[in-house]
Design a protein around this motif. Sequence first.
Motif, PDB file in Angstrom:
ATOM      1  N   THR A   1       6.454  22.486   3.370  1.00  0.00           N
ATOM      2  CA  THR A   1       6.059  21.776   2.158  1.00  0.00           C
ATOM      3  C   THR A   1       6.293  20.275   2.310  1.00  0.00           C
ATOM      4  OG1 THR A   1       6.699  23.737   0.891  1.00  0.00           O
ATOM      5  CG2 THR A   1       6.296  21.723  -0.352  1.00  0.00           C
ATOM      6  N   ALA A   2       7.413  19.908   2.916  1.00  0.00           N
ATOM      7  CA  ALA A   2       7.704  18.486   3.137  1.00  0.00           C
ATOM      8  C   ALA A   2       6.663  17.855   4.047  1.00  0.00           C
ATOM      9  CB  ALA A   2       9.105  18.318   3.721  1.00  0.00           C
ATOM     10  N   ILE A   3       6.284  18.564   5.108  1.00  0.00           N
ATOM     11  CA  ILE A   3       5.285  18.031   6.037  1.00  0.00           C
ATOM     12  C   ILE A   3       3.941  17.859   5.330  1.00  0.00           C
ATOM     13  CG2 ILE A   3       3.931  18.570   8.106  1.00  0.00           C
ATOM     14  CD1 ILE A   3       6.513  19.899   9.228  1.00  0.00           C
ATOM     15  N   TRP A   4       3.560  18.860   4.528  1.00  0.00           N
ATOM     16  CA  TRP A   4       2.309  18.725   3.761  1.00  0.00           C
ATOM     17  C   TRP A   4       2.371  17.488   2.865  1.00  0.00           C
ATOM     18  CZ3 TRP A   4      -2.544  20.652   3.346  1.00  0.00           C
ATOM     19  CH2 TRP A   4      -3.265  20.258   2.203  1.00  0.00           C
ATOM     20  N   CYS A   5       3.473  17.327   2.137  1.00  0.00           N
ATOM     21  CA  CYS A   5       3.608  16.193   1.228  1.00  0.00           C
ATOM     22  C   CYS A   5       3.549  14.862   1.981  1.00  0.00           C
ATOM     23  CB  CYS A   5       4.917  16.290   0.456  1.00  0.00           C
ATOM     24  SG  CYS A   5       4.944  17.547  -0.828  1.00  0.00           S
ATOM     25  N   VAL A   6       4.213  14.808   3.122  1.00  0.00           N
ATOM     26  CA  VAL A   6       4.183  13.586   3.937  1.00  0.00           C
ATOM     27  C   VAL A   6       2.752  13.266   4.359  1.00  0.00           C
ATOM     28  CG1 VAL A   6       4.832  12.593   6.161  1.00  0.00           C
ATOM     29  CG2 VAL A   6       6.558  13.765   4.775  1.00  0.00           C
ATOM     30  N   LYS A   7       2.052  14.265   4.851  1.00  0.00           N
ATOM     31  CA  LYS A   7       0.687  14.030   5.344  1.00  0.00           C
ATOM     32  C   LYS A   7      -0.275  13.705   4.200  1.00  0.00           C
ATOM     33  CE  LYS A   7       1.070  16.437   9.741  1.00  0.00           C
ATOM     34  NZ  LYS A   7       0.320  17.147  10.793  1.00  0.00           N
ATOM     35  N   GLU A   8      -0.080  14.343   3.060  1.00  0.00           N
ATOM     36  CA  GLU A   8      -0.921  14.034   1.901  1.00  0.00           C
ATOM     37  C   GLU A   8      -0.660  12.606   1.410  1.00  0.00           C
ATOM     38  OE1 GLU A   8      -3.706  14.440  -1.098  1.00  0.00           O
ATOM     39  OE2 GLU A   8      -3.329  15.887   0.498  1.00  0.00           O
ATOM     40  N   SER A   9       0.595  12.198   1.394  1.00  0.00           N
ATOM     41  CA  SER A   9       0.904  10.830   0.963  1.00  0.00           C
ATOM     42  C   SER A   9       0.312   9.812   1.936  1.00  0.00           C
ATOM     43  CB  SER A   9       2.415  10.632   0.818  1.00  0.00           C
ATOM     44  OG  SER A   9       3.083  10.713   2.058  1.00  0.00           O
ATOM     45  N   LEU A  10       0.330  10.127   3.226  1.00  0.00           N
ATOM     46  CA  LEU A  10      -0.285   9.240   4.222  1.00  0.00           C
ATOM     47  C   LEU A  10      -1.800   9.197   4.058  1.00  0.00           C
ATOM     48  CD1 LEU A  10       1.635   9.965   7.557  1.00  0.00           C
ATOM     49  CD2 LEU A  10       1.741   7.913   6.148  1.00  0.00           C
ATOM     50  N   TYR A  11      -2.369  10.354   3.771  1.00  0.00           N
ATOM     51  CA  TYR A  11      -3.827  10.420   3.570  1.00  0.00           C
ATOM     52  C   TYR A  11      -4.246   9.526   2.406  1.00  0.00           C
ATOM     53  CZ  TYR A  11      -8.448  12.523   2.871  1.00  0.00           C
ATOM     54  OH  TYR A  11      -9.808  12.723   2.724  1.00  0.00           O
ATOM     55  N   LYS A  12      -3.467   9.566   1.329  1.00  0.00           N
ATOM     56  CA  LYS A  12      -3.773   8.731   0.170  1.00  0.00           C
ATOM     57  C   LYS A  12      -3.574   7.251   0.482  1.00  0.00           C
ATOM     58  CE  LYS A  12      -2.581  12.238  -3.310  1.00  0.00           C
ATOM     59  NZ  LYS A  12      -1.650  12.604  -4.395  1.00  0.00           N
ATOM     60  N   LEU A  13      -2.528   6.960   1.234  1.00  0.00           N
ATOM     61  CA  LEU A  13      -2.256   5.569   1.601  1.00  0.00           C
ATOM     62  C   LEU A  13      -3.342   5.016   2.522  1.00  0.00           C
ATOM     63  CD1 LEU A  13       1.156   4.118   2.784  1.00  0.00           C
ATOM     64  CD2 LEU A  13      -0.875   3.798   4.163  1.00  0.00           C
ATOM     65  N   PHE A  14      -3.696   5.807   3.538  1.00  0.00           N
ATOM     66  CA  PHE A  14      -4.650   5.346   4.555  1.00  0.00           C
ATOM     67  C   PHE A  14      -6.074   5.260   4.003  1.00  0.00           C
ATOM     68  CE2 PHE A  14      -6.472   5.487   8.960  1.00  0.00           C
ATOM     69  CZ  PHE A  14      -5.684   4.475   9.502  1.00  0.00           C
ATOM     70  N   ALA A  15      -6.392   6.193   3.098  1.00  0.00           N
ATOM     71  CA  ALA A  15      -7.660   6.162   2.352  1.00  0.00           C
ATOM     72  C   ALA A  15      -8.875   5.972   3.253  1.00  0.00           C
ATOM     73  CB  ALA A  15      -7.608   5.071   1.282  1.00  0.00           C
TER      74      ALA A  15
ATOM     75  N   THR B   1       0.845  -1.189   0.000  1.00  0.00           N
ATOM     76  CA  THR B   1       0.000   0.000   0.000  1.00  0.00           C
ATOM     77  C   THR B   1       0.882   1.242   0.000  1.00  0.00           C
ATOM     78  OG1 THR B   1      -1.600  -1.249   1.300  1.00  0.00           O
ATOM     79  CG2 THR B   1      -1.970   1.109   1.121  1.00  0.00           C
ATOM     80  N   VAL B   2       0.559   2.206  -0.872  1.00  0.00           N
ATOM     81  CA  VAL B   2       1.441   3.362  -1.068  1.00  0.00           C
ATOM     82  C   VAL B   2       0.641   4.664  -1.186  1.00  0.00           C
ATOM     83  CG1 VAL B   2       3.386   2.144  -2.127  1.00  0.00           C
ATOM     84  CG2 VAL B   2       1.447   2.822  -3.554  1.00  0.00           C
ATOM     85  N   GLY B   3       1.352   5.764  -1.004  1.00  0.00           N
ATOM     86  CA  GLY B   3       0.788   7.096  -1.231  1.00  0.00           C
ATOM     87  C   GLY B   3       1.903   8.026  -1.664  1.00  0.00           C
ATOM     88  N   ILE B   4       1.595   8.996  -2.534  1.00  0.00           N
ATOM     89  CA  ILE B   4       2.617   9.921  -3.025  1.00  0.00           C
ATOM     90  C   ILE B   4       2.020  11.310  -3.205  1.00  0.00           C
ATOM     91  CG2 ILE B   4       2.214   9.494  -5.500  1.00  0.00           C
ATOM     92  CD1 ILE B   4       5.302   9.541  -5.834  1.00  0.00           C
ATOM     93  N   ASP B   5       2.874  12.329  -3.050  1.00  0.00           N
ATOM     94  CA  ASP B   5       2.431  13.701  -3.294  1.00  0.00           C
ATOM     95  C   ASP B   5       3.598  14.547  -3.758  1.00  0.00           C
ATOM     96  OD1 ASP B   5       0.318  15.714  -3.223  1.00  0.00           O
ATOM     97  OD2 ASP B   5       1.503  16.653  -1.647  1.00  0.00           O
ATOM     98  N   ILE B   6       3.325  15.462  -4.674  1.00  0.00           N
ATOM     99  CA  ILE B   6       4.281  16.485  -5.117  1.00  0.00           C
ATOM    100  C   ILE B   6       3.648  17.848  -4.878  1.00  0.00           C
ATOM    101  CG2 ILE B   6       5.287  17.611  -7.144  1.00  0.00           C
ATOM    102  CD1 ILE B   6       5.929  14.960  -8.320  1.00  0.00           C
ATOM    103  N   GLU B   7       4.430  18.774  -4.364  1.00  0.00           N
ATOM    104  CA  GLU B   7       3.962  20.152  -4.182  1.00  0.00           C
ATOM    105  C   GLU B   7       5.066  21.130  -4.554  1.00  0.00           C
ATOM    106  OE1 GLU B   7       0.935  21.037  -3.460  1.00  0.00           O
ATOM    107  OE2 GLU B   7       0.175  19.047  -2.919  1.00  0.00           O
ATOM    108  N   LYS B   8       4.671  22.247  -5.109  1.00  0.00           N
ATOM    109  CA  LYS B   8       5.608  23.333  -5.361  1.00  0.00           C
ATOM    110  C   LYS B   8       5.873  24.077  -4.061  1.00  0.00           C
ATOM    111  CE  LYS B   8       6.423  27.138  -8.596  1.00  0.00           C
ATOM    112  NZ  LYS B   8       5.863  27.906  -9.735  1.00  0.00           N
ATOM    113  N   GLN B   9       7.122  24.423  -3.827  1.00  0.00           N
ATOM    114  CA  GLN B   9       7.486  25.155  -2.611  1.00  0.00           C
ATOM    115  C   GLN B   9       7.111  26.631  -2.792  1.00  0.00           C
ATOM    116  OE1 GLN B   9      11.668  24.326  -2.552  1.00  0.00           O
ATOM    117  NE2 GLN B   9      11.405  22.180  -1.999  1.00  0.00           N
ATOM    118  N   ARG B  10       6.094  27.071  -2.016  1.00  0.00           N
ATOM    119  CA  ARG B  10       5.614  28.449  -2.157  1.00  0.00           C
ATOM    120  C   ARG B  10       5.392  29.085  -0.791  1.00  0.00           C
ATOM    121  NH1 ARG B  10       0.441  28.169  -5.905  1.00  0.00           N
ATOM    122  NH2 ARG B  10       0.036  26.289  -4.694  1.00  0.00           N
ATOM    123  N   ASP B  11       5.666  30.373  -0.707  1.00  0.00           N
ATOM    124  CA  ASP B  11       5.517  31.080   0.564  1.00  0.00           C
ATOM    125  C   ASP B  11       4.090  31.023   1.101  1.00  0.00           C
ATOM    126  OD1 ASP B  11       8.164  31.724   0.384  1.00  0.00           O
ATOM    127  OD2 ASP B  11       7.857  33.822  -0.174  1.00  0.00           O
TER     128      ASP B  11
END
Length: 208
Positions: free
Chosen positions: A142-156, A103-113
């Motif tokens: 941004t890294a924390i958002w990506c981590v949490k988004e990837s977990l959200y997708k994984l946990f579903a 089971t996997v999850g992934i996220d990409i985000e642009k680094q923005r202020d």
Amino acid sequence: MPLYKTITPNSQTTVKIWKITESYEDLKRGVNLKPVALERVLGMKSELHQRGFLSVRHLLAAFGYEDADLFYDENGKPHLKDGKQISITHSFNFSAVIISDLTVGIDIEKQRDKITVIAHKFIDYEFDYLNKNATDYIKKLTAIWCVKESLYKLFATPGLSFRKHSLVIPFAIHDSETVAWIDYKNRKYRYNIHFLEFEGFTCAYAIA
């Protein structure tokens, strides 16, 4: 070649990242979309989203799949007909797909202020170790958002809150990995997370 990077975290998992440099027409010419997918992409108001959608189909092809092999469940989670696990993401001119037996999850985000404006919506515990004056503050958010988004997708699981139910332990940007937890309905789940940076973007992926 728009296939920007291929990562193999383990023998069961592959990540492919696409840099979207092609026009909408060029991307559309190279894929065969099932009717529901064609209707969806034609209904998108933003060409950026259209190109992101189509680039994901090119990534599927790089894995040996077609659009017809992909379907979504009632919660919007993508699946492959052969039973392999998949997660999909795109942001501006990058997209990525992770496929695994796990089971996997992934996220990409642009680094923005502007991420600082919404930080309070997805961060709680992490504020204890974040330094708002640090030069890497935006990168860490941004890294924390990506981590949490990837977990959200994984946990579903509908109802899972980034702020209330997931936490990321302290990390350094150069570490390229960290540990994150989901604390949901009196159960705790531990995940090893990998992340990377490229061209002002952050990508994180979680593997159960």
